[in-house]
Write a protein that holds these residues in place. Structure first.
Motif, PDB file in Angstrom:
ATOM      1  N   ALA A 143      21.361  17.015  17.071  1.00 51.74           N
ATOM      2  CA  ALA A 143      21.145  17.317  15.657  1.00 51.74           C
ATOM      3  C   ALA A 143      21.297  18.804  15.400  1.00 51.74           C
ATOM      4  CB  ALA A 143      19.749  16.842  15.236  1.00 51.74           C
ATOM      5  N   LEU A 144      20.777  19.599  16.313  1.00 53.13           N
ATOM      6  CA  LEU A 144      20.898  21.044  16.122  1.00 53.13           C
ATOM      7  C   LEU A 144      22.356  21.482  16.211  1.00 53.13           C
ATOM      8  CD1 LEU A 144      17.735  22.216  18.090  1.00 53.13           C
ATOM      9  CD2 LEU A 144      18.085  22.035  15.608  1.00 53.13           C
ATOM     10  N   SER A 145      23.097  20.879  17.138  1.00 48.50           N
ATOM     11  CA  SER A 145      24.525  21.201  17.232  1.00 48.50           C
ATOM     12  C   SER A 145      25.250  20.801  15.963  1.00 48.50           C
ATOM     13  CB  SER A 145      25.139  20.463  18.418  1.00 48.50           C
ATOM     14  OG  SER A 145      24.398  20.711  19.582  1.00 48.50           O
ATOM     15  N   LEU A 146      24.794  19.679  15.383  1.00 48.81           N
ATOM     16  CA  LEU A 146      25.403  19.230  14.136  1.00 48.81           C
ATOM     17  C   LEU A 146      25.223  20.275  13.046  1.00 48.81           C
ATOM     18  CD1 LEU A 146      26.793  16.981  12.569  1.00 48.81           C
ATOM     19  CD2 LEU A 146      24.545  15.998  12.090  1.00 48.81           C
ATOM     20  N   VAL A 147      24.032  20.874  13.035  1.00 45.50           N
ATOM     21  CA  VAL A 147      23.792  21.930  12.045  1.00 45.50           C
ATOM     22  C   VAL A 147      24.815  23.049  12.219  1.00 45.50           C
ATOM     23  CG1 VAL A 147      22.153  23.659  11.237  1.00 45.50           C
ATOM     24  CG2 VAL A 147      21.340  21.395  11.913  1.00 45.50           C
ATOM     25  N   ALA A 148      25.070  23.401  13.475  1.00 45.53           N
ATOM     26  CA  ALA A 148      26.029  24.473  13.728  1.00 45.53           C
ATOM     27  C   ALA A 148      27.399  24.093  13.177  1.00 45.53           C
ATOM     28  CB  ALA A 148      26.111  24.722  15.229  1.00 45.53           C
ATOM     29  N   THR A 149      27.824  22.883  13.475  1.00 40.87           N
ATOM     30  CA  THR A 149      29.139  22.441  12.995  1.00 40.87           C
ATOM     31  C   THR A 149      29.202  22.509  11.475  1.00 40.87           C
ATOM     32  OG1 THR A 149      29.355  20.995  14.884  1.00 40.87           O
ATOM     33  CG2 THR A 149      30.760  20.545  13.001  1.00 40.87           C
ATOM     34  N   LEU A 150      28.155  21.977  10.840  1.00 40.66           N
ATOM     35  CA  LEU A 150      28.157  21.962   9.382  1.00 40.66           C
ATOM     36  C   LEU A 150      28.214  23.374   8.828  1.00 40.66           C
ATOM     37  CD1 LEU A 150      25.445  19.211   8.893  1.00 40.66           C
ATOM     38  CD2 LEU A 150      27.920  18.961   8.754  1.00 40.66           C
ATOM     39  N   PHE A 151      27.530  24.271   9.485  1.00 42.25           N
ATOM     40  CA  PHE A 151      27.558  25.652   9.041  1.00 42.25           C
ATOM     41  C   PHE A 151      28.959  26.239   9.198  1.00 42.25           C
ATOM     42  CE2 PHE A 151      26.760  30.223   9.750  1.00 42.25           C
ATOM     43  CZ  PHE A 151      26.135  30.493   8.543  1.00 42.25           C
ATOM     44  N   GLY A 152      29.604  25.887  10.318  1.00 35.19           N
ATOM     45  CA  GLY A 152      30.973  26.363  10.520  1.00 35.19           C
ATOM     46  C   GLY A 152      31.903  25.824   9.453  1.00 35.19           C
ATOM     47  N   VAL A 153      31.723  24.583   9.109  1.00 33.59           N
ATOM     48  CA  VAL A 153      32.573  24.010   8.065  1.00 33.59           C
ATOM     49  C   VAL A 153      32.326  24.734   6.749  1.00 33.59           C
ATOM     50  CG1 VAL A 153      33.033  21.921   6.733  1.00 33.59           C
ATOM     51  CG2 VAL A 153      32.761  21.778   9.194  1.00 33.59           C
ATOM     52  N   ALA A 154      31.060  25.055   6.495  1.00 35.55           N
ATOM     53  CA  ALA A 154      30.755  25.793   5.271  1.00 35.55           C
ATOM     54  C   ALA A 154      31.448  27.153   5.274  1.00 35.55           C
ATOM     55  CB  ALA A 154      29.234  25.969   5.143  1.00 35.55           C
ATOM     56  N   LEU A 155      31.481  27.769   6.437  1.00 36.54           N
ATOM     57  CA  LEU A 155      32.193  29.041   6.556  1.00 36.54           C
ATOM     58  C   LEU A 155      33.657  28.869   6.170  1.00 36.54           C
ATOM     59  CD1 LEU A 155      31.065  30.948   9.777  1.00 36.54           C
ATOM     60  CD2 LEU A 155      31.062  31.749   7.406  1.00 36.54           C
ATOM     61  N   ALA A 210      30.832  25.141  -0.420  1.00 33.34           N
ATOM     62  CA  ALA A 210      30.150  25.724   0.731  1.00 33.34           C
ATOM     63  C   ALA A 210      28.649  25.687   0.522  1.00 33.34           C
ATOM     64  CB  ALA A 210      30.624  27.153   0.942  1.00 33.34           C
ATOM     65  N   ALA A 211      28.244  26.046  -0.689  1.00 35.85           N
ATOM     66  CA  ALA A 211      26.811  26.028  -0.977  1.00 35.85           C
ATOM     67  C   ALA A 211      26.263  24.607  -0.873  1.00 35.85           C
ATOM     68  CB  ALA A 211      26.566  26.579  -2.377  1.00 35.85           C
ATOM     69  N   ILE A 212      26.982  23.655  -1.478  1.00 36.91           N
ATOM     70  CA  ILE A 212      26.559  22.257  -1.429  1.00 36.91           C
ATOM     71  C   ILE A 212      26.469  21.797   0.015  1.00 36.91           C
ATOM     72  CG2 ILE A 212      27.277  19.917  -1.959  1.00 36.91           C
ATOM     73  CD1 ILE A 212      26.551  21.010  -4.455  1.00 36.91           C
ATOM     74  N   VAL A 245      25.893  23.404   2.715  1.00 38.09           N
ATOM     75  CA  VAL A 245      24.687  23.891   3.401  1.00 38.09           C
ATOM     76  C   VAL A 245      23.449  23.180   2.857  1.00 38.09           C
ATOM     77  CG1 VAL A 245      23.207  25.880   3.779  1.00 38.09           C
ATOM     78  CG2 VAL A 245      25.686  26.127   3.975  1.00 38.09           C
ATOM     79  N   ILE A 246      23.391  23.077   1.521  1.00 37.11           N
ATOM     80  CA  ILE A 246      22.165  22.520   0.925  1.00 37.11           C
ATOM     81  C   ILE A 246      22.019  21.047   1.268  1.00 37.11           C
ATOM     82  CG2 ILE A 246      21.036  21.962  -1.251  1.00 37.11           C
ATOM     83  CD1 ILE A 246      22.370  24.516  -2.372  1.00 37.11           C
ATOM     84  N   VAL A 247      23.105  20.281   1.012  1.00 39.70           N
ATOM     85  CA  VAL A 247      22.994  18.842   1.185  1.00 39.70           C
ATOM     86  C   VAL A 247      22.996  18.462   2.653  1.00 39.70           C
ATOM     87  CG1 VAL A 247      24.123  16.641   0.755  1.00 39.70           C
ATOM     88  CG2 VAL A 247      23.994  18.326  -1.056  1.00 39.70           C
ATOM     89  N   TYR A 248      23.986  18.988   3.398  1.00 48.71           N
ATOM     90  CA  TYR A 248      24.087  18.555   4.788  1.00 48.71           C
ATOM     91  C   TYR A 248      22.981  19.137   5.639  1.00 48.71           C
ATOM     92  CZ  TYR A 248      28.137  15.613   5.441  1.00 48.71           C
ATOM     93  OH  TYR A 248      28.963  14.564   5.467  1.00 48.71           O
ATOM     94  N   ALA A 249      23.003  20.461   5.683  1.00 48.90           N
ATOM     95  CA  ALA A 249      22.011  21.078   6.563  1.00 48.90           C
ATOM     96  C   ALA A 249      20.614  20.874   6.011  1.00 48.90           C
ATOM     97  CB  ALA A 249      22.319  22.561   6.711  1.00 48.90           C
ATOM     98  N   GLY A 250      20.500  20.968   4.693  1.00 43.19           N
ATOM     99  CA  GLY A 250      19.176  20.913   4.089  1.00 43.19           C
ATOM    100  C   GLY A 250      18.608  19.529   3.974  1.00 43.19           C
ATOM    101  N   ALA A 251      19.444  18.521   3.761  1.00 40.23           N
ATOM    102  CA  ALA A 251      18.900  17.174   3.525  1.00 40.23           C
ATOM    103  C   ALA A 251      19.234  16.227   4.663  1.00 40.23           C
ATOM    104  CB  ALA A 251      19.445  16.631   2.199  1.00 40.23           C
ATOM    105  N   ILE A 252      20.528  16.132   4.976  1.00 34.60           N
ATOM    106  CA  ILE A 252      20.932  15.071   5.886  1.00 34.60           C
ATOM    107  C   ILE A 252      20.435  15.337   7.296  1.00 34.60           C
ATOM    108  CG2 ILE A 252      22.936  13.985   6.919  1.00 34.60           C
ATOM    109  CD1 ILE A 252      24.318  14.187   4.239  1.00 34.60           C
ATOM    110  N   VAL A 253      20.640  16.559   7.750  1.00 28.21           N
ATOM    111  CA  VAL A 253      20.210  16.846   9.122  1.00 28.21           C
ATOM    112  C   VAL A 253      18.700  16.778   9.230  1.00 28.21           C
ATOM    113  CG1 VAL A 253      20.218  18.549  10.954  1.00 28.21           C
ATOM    114  CG2 VAL A 253      22.256  18.191   9.601  1.00 28.21           C
ATOM    115  N   VAL A 254      18.037  17.208   8.165  1.00 25.14           N
ATOM    116  CA  VAL A 254      16.581  17.097   8.174  1.00 25.14           C
ATOM    117  C   VAL A 254      16.175  15.634   8.305  1.00 25.14           C
ATOM    118  CG1 VAL A 254      14.522  17.340   6.746  1.00 25.14           C
ATOM    119  CG2 VAL A 254      16.133  19.220   6.945  1.00 25.14           C
ATOM    120  N   LEU A 255      16.904  14.791   7.613  1.00 27.31           N
ATOM    121  CA  LEU A 255      16.642  13.361   7.701  1.00 27.31           C
ATOM    122  C   LEU A 255      16.817  12.869   9.134  1.00 27.31           C
ATOM    123  CD1 LEU A 255      15.849  11.400   5.513  1.00 27.31           C
ATOM    124  CD2 LEU A 255      18.242  10.754   5.300  1.00 27.31           C
ATOM    125  N   PHE A 256      17.906  13.336   9.752  1.00 32.38           N
ATOM    126  CA  PHE A 256      18.149  12.946  11.143  1.00 32.38           C
ATOM    127  C   PHE A 256      16.987  13.354  12.027  1.00 32.38           C
ATOM    128  CE2 PHE A 256      22.738  12.360  10.312  1.00 32.38           C
ATOM    129  CZ  PHE A 256      22.932  11.228  11.080  1.00 32.38           C
TER     130      PHE A 256
END
Lengths: 214, 658, 99
Positions: A36-48, A59-61, A63-74
């Motif tokens: 899950a933590l690695s997933l956060v990294a990937t998502l952040f890279g995609v946002a970049l 990019a903002a979405i 980070v907010i939706v994926y990193a902020g909501a989905i990964v938290v859910l995971f």
């Protein structure tokens, strides 16, 4: 100008490394928390990369939706089900040919997708826009206008979809008095061979009940 | 008036439906009264139609009503149409009239039966079907009724179906009738092919038109319809079901197997008389089939000991007379005798039912005797029926039978032989009916000398022959038994039918053309006029007919009262066994027939079923093989998808052309 | 810098995600790998959107995000229901649809 190009390339390289490294981390970790933590990294890279391509809103979405909501859910679910469970990564497969074939298929898809897309982009030279032109400075406005005009039906239907998903999630995760699924009718297969998960039994069972949901 | 035509079958239909829903609740005897009143209502409506037709011009006596288009299939269109013309109204009048009386009688006869309401349900359904049969304005509606009466006959013969022999008697009737139905259907198809319609009016129009059906086609059509009629009307060689049909309750025998259903074959042939007029040798076939049946059945009746069996063979014999009339072109006489026969044969059956019901359901005439003392009304009415069927003037049977025989005589040629056959059959009729009346109502009270079991006097063979079908007999008839008369509800129909049997002849008295009401009435329906004998010939024939009847009765009295000759001399074994016709059918079906059926069964089992099962086996085995692909494992499916995606991508990439 | 570079990264990400779905047995991790694949697609959408100068690609990304969120919600709900029933169930243990 040159500096800008160099900056972009550097940033691109960094982002690519973060993305691919994160992806490898996701598929290569025994512990789901690490995945899950690695997933956060990937998502952040995609946002970049979104930022690099001037899709600031997305990019903002991202980070907010994926990193902020989905990964938290995971992570939340991992915690709910217990973090102390590890998958034996290279355990036995049901069929010997399956794993090589899977790798082969993944590689083939990657290569072929690369070839296909690169060949296509050579023909794409900024053809006229079918809906609306990009405007990096006002992309919220442009996207919003598109959403509420050309894509209004799709937008409404995704709203319905979200509602349905929420209701479904509530129904599924509720602890029912009467099970919605008759599990005796659909028995879970016994895996032949050894248990593929090693479960670390907590030393003192009374201390922290790991079996939250049973 | 034509608007009300549908009411005639609708009333029994309503009764039937009511009994289906409420029958059990209404029960005994209200269900019976309901059924009787619906048939009585139909009679009233029919009577109204009759009066309406009478008030019309001679040639325009014809009402039609089409309720809806039943079969709209391309250029083949059949309506649910009713036709009221003199012929069908005549039929309806006696069907509903006699039917209502028999319904009334059955209320008494069936009292206490556990399936009382079901019995009347079937009776009403039968009357409905019978009315459809005669009122239908095309062959298909008639066929609907034709099959309906067949089904009801089956239900009612096997009414007491807990008894194995009753059930198999019903099956026998049903299966035998299938042969006739085959003839009907093929004839109907052929009619449609050559006429282009199955409506009676179109058939009549075609025959009256420029290009009527003649020659081989007409003859074959008539022969096929004859096959249909021999099945339904119990003629040689298909008559075997009717004697067995006596297993049903006696009102059923009276209504279905004497008065109405068995005459529907004759009705059909008379209805198609324009076709018969064009046929040549087929008419002779009809006449001779009738003659042979009349004679054979009469001889068999001489040796029967079951009171209903005698009447059953008598019915077959009388139906033979009707076929003689149809075959000789004497259609009026056929209808005339059909009506009078309905009166007196229903009367005789109901009388026998009255006897049976009061003799502890023993049907063996050898256990009767002197019953006139105990059942005066039954005896008196039965004697009227006897004189009517024997052909004694002025009873109705004399006039109608004489008309048939004189008609056969009038045709001349080979029909003289037929006339002689008819006379012999008539003589035998008088003889066996005398025998029956004497054995039943006169002489000693033979049940007084019975052993407790009731079987002492029967020789083994006769017992064996009879036992198959009258298992309701042989219980309770002991020497101390005291018979009684039936209740009023059963004697009233007897008296009414006796009156009709007495005066029924006035419908068509042969003296002058002014007294031939029926003939004038039916004229619009019949294609050709029949030339009756007249003058001295007529009177000679009348005298001969009377003489024959008297001789038959005297012979019967001589044998069974005076005992001048031992009864065994006339009661031959071959007659008692019905000329072994049943046995030979059974032997044929059991021998070569059985082998053929077995071969068919083998073919069906191994080839037809083999193909069907083989297809199923193939599908199931290939399914088994393919089933393994569905592992239920999501990762397996994902792998399949991935490989598929790779292949699709590969295809597009190779097609791109760099 | 051409869009090709982004597309190559996207393709690689997609391949890695697919490999993860195919190789891992933990349903949670399989889900994460699905997210990787969706992100790869998003990246291509944005790249093509830029090269075509059309906002449609970005709108599509928006929808993919929404659908992904819904999918994760339901999928995780199912996983929770299953794992509650049997601890340590892997994706191979569930074969209700076995023919």
């Amino acid at each position: 100008m040159l500096a800008a190009v160099i900056v972009e390339r550097v940033v691109w390289a960094v982002a690519a490394m973060i993305i691919l490294g994160g992806a490898l981390g996701v598929i290569g970790s025994e512990n789901p928390v690490h995945s899950a933590l690695s997933l956060v990294a990937t998502l952040f890279g995609v946002a970049l990369m979104f930022v690099l391509q001037e899709a600031y809103f997305l990019a903002a979405i991202q980070v907010i939706v994926y990193a902020g909501a989905i990964v938290v859910l995971f992570v939340f679910v991992i915690m709910l089900l217990g973090v102390d469970r590890f998958e034996v990564l290279w355990g036995r497969e049901r069929a010997l040919w399956r794993r090589p074939l899977a790798v082969l298929a993944a590689v083939a898809i990657t290569v072929l997708a690369c070839v296909g897309m690169l060949a296509t982009t050579t023909e794409l030279t900024g053809a006229p826009s079918a809906t609306a032109r990009l405007d990096a400075d006002n992309d919220v406005m442009v996207i919003g206008r598109s959403l509420f005009t050309d894509y209004v039906w799709a937008f409404e239907i995704t709203g319905v979809l979200l509602t349905v998903a929420v209701v479904g999630a509530v129904v599924l995760s509720r602890r029912p008095t009467v099970s919605a699924i008759d599990w005796d009718e659909f028995p879970v297969d016994e895996v032949d061979g050894e248990d593929e998960f090693t479960i670390d039994e907590p030393q003192d069972a009374g201390d922290e009940p790991t079996e939250v949901a049973s | 008036m034509s608007d009300l035509l549908w009411l005639i079958p609708a009333l029994p239909l309503a009764g039937f439906l009511t009994l289906v829903v409420l029958g059990r609740r209404l029960g005994d005897p209200i269900a019976g009264w309901l059924a009787t009143s619906t048939v009585g209502g139909s009679f009233l409506v029919t009577a109204a139609v009759f009066v309406d037709l009478l008030s019309k011009d001679h040639e325009s006596r014809r009402l039609t009503q089409t309720l809806f288009t039943w079969v709209p299939a391309g250029n083949f269109e059949v309506g649910m149409g009713f036709l009221a013309d003199p012929l069908s109204v005549t039929m309806c009048l006696f069907i509903c009239g006699v039917g209502a009386l028999i319904h009334l009688y059955a209320i008494g006869y069936m009292r206490g039966d556990e399936n009382f309401s079901k019995f009347f349900l079937y009776l009403n359904l039968f009357v409905l079907s019978m009315l459809m049969l005669v009122l239908g304005d095309n062959l298909l509606v008639t066929f609907l009724g034709w099959e309906g009466v067949g089904a009801c006959s089956y239900f009612l013969i096997s009414f007491w179906h807990t008894d194995e022999s009753n059930a198999s008697a019903g099956k026998k009737a049903f299966v035998t009738n299938r042969i006739g139905d085959w003839g009907y259907m093929v004839a109907m198809f052929l009619t449609w092919t050559v006429v282009g319609s199955v409506n009676y009016s179109d058939i009549v129009a075609t025959q009256a038109g420029a290009s009527p059906i003649v020659g081989v086609t007409a003859n074959m059509l008539v022969v096929l319809f004859l096959v249909a009629a021999t099945g339904k009307s119990a003629q040689l060689p298909l008559f075997v079901w009717l004697p067995d049909a006596m297993a049903g309750p006696t009102p059923v025998s009276a209504l279905i197997h004497a008065a109405t259903m068995v005459t529907s074959g004759v009705y059909l042939l008379v209805r198609l008389n324009p076709l018969l007029e064009s046929a040549t040798w087929a008419n002779d076939v009809i006449a001779w089939v009738g003659g042979a049946t009349a004679l054979v059945a009469a001889t068999i009746a001489v040796s029967q000991n079951d009171i209903k069996k005698v009447l059953a063979y008598s019915t077959v014999s009388q139906l033979g007379f009707l076929f003689i009339a149809v075959g000789t072109g004497n259609h009026v006489a056929a209808i005339f005798h059909m009506v009078t026969h309905a009166f007196f044969k229903a009367l005789l059956f109901l009388g026998s039912g009255s006897v049976i019901a009061n003799m502890a359901h023993d049907q063996d005439m050898r256990h009767y005797g002197n019953l006139r003392r105990y059942m005066p009304i039954t005896a008196a009415t039965f004697i009227v029926g006897w004189l009517a069927i024997a052909g004694v003037p002025p009873f109705s049977g004399f006039w109608s039978k004489d008309e048939i025989l004189s008609g056969a005589f009038a045709r001349g040629g080979a029909f003289y032989g037929l006339w002689v056959v008819g006379l012999v059959a008539a003589l035998l009729t008088a003889f066996y009916m005398t025998r029956q009346v004497v054995m039943t109502f006169f002489g000693e009270e033979k049940w007084r000398s019975l052993d407790a079991g009731g079987d002492a006097h029967e020789d083994a063979e006769a017992a064996h022959h009879d036992d198959a079908h009258d298992d309701h007999a042989h219980h309770g008839l002991t020497p101390g038994f005291e018979p009684t008369e039936s209740p009023w509800i059963m004697t009233v129909p007897l008296v009414a039918l006796a009156a009709l049997a007495l005066v029924g002849g006035v419908m068509n008295l042969p003296f002058t053309s002014g007294t031939k009401f029926l003939e004038h009435w039916l004229e619009p329906v019949l294609a050709a006029e029949f030339h009756h004998p007249h003058g001295a010939t007529l009177w000679a024939l009348v005298v001969i007919a009377i003489a024959v009847a008297v001789v038959g009765i005297l012979a019967g009295l001589g044998v069974y009262v005076r005992r001048r000759v031992e009864p065994d001399v006339v009661e031959k074994d071959v007659f008692a066994h019905a000329w072994y016709i049943d046995e030979s059918y059974a032997r044929f079906a059991g021998g070569p027939g059985r082998k053929a059926f077995d071969a068919m069964a083998w073919f069906d089992r191994n080839v037809i079923d083999g193909a069907v099962n083989g297809a199923g086996w193939l599908a199931s085995r290939s399914g088994d093989a393919i089933r393994r692909l569905q592992s239920g494992q999501v990762r397996g499916y994902a792998l399949g998808m991935a490989v598929g995606a790779a292949l699709v991508l590969g295809y597009f990439v190779t097609r791109m052309g760099f | 810098m051409s869009q090709s570079a982004y597309l190559v990264v996207a393709a690689a990400l997609f391949g890695l995600g697919a490999a993860g779905v195919l190789l891992r047995k933990n349903p949670l991790v399989m889900f994460m790998c699905l997210e990787l694949m969706l992100n790869a697609v998003n990246l291509t959408f944005v790249s093509f959107s830029r090269s075509l100068n059309d906002v449609g690609g970005q709108v599509s990304v928006f929808f993919v995000l929404v659908v992904a969120a819904a999918e994760v919600v339901v999928g995780l709900g199912i996983i929770v229901a299953i794992v509650r029933r049997r601890r340590g169930a892997s994706a191979d243990d569930m074969s209700l649809l076995k023919g």
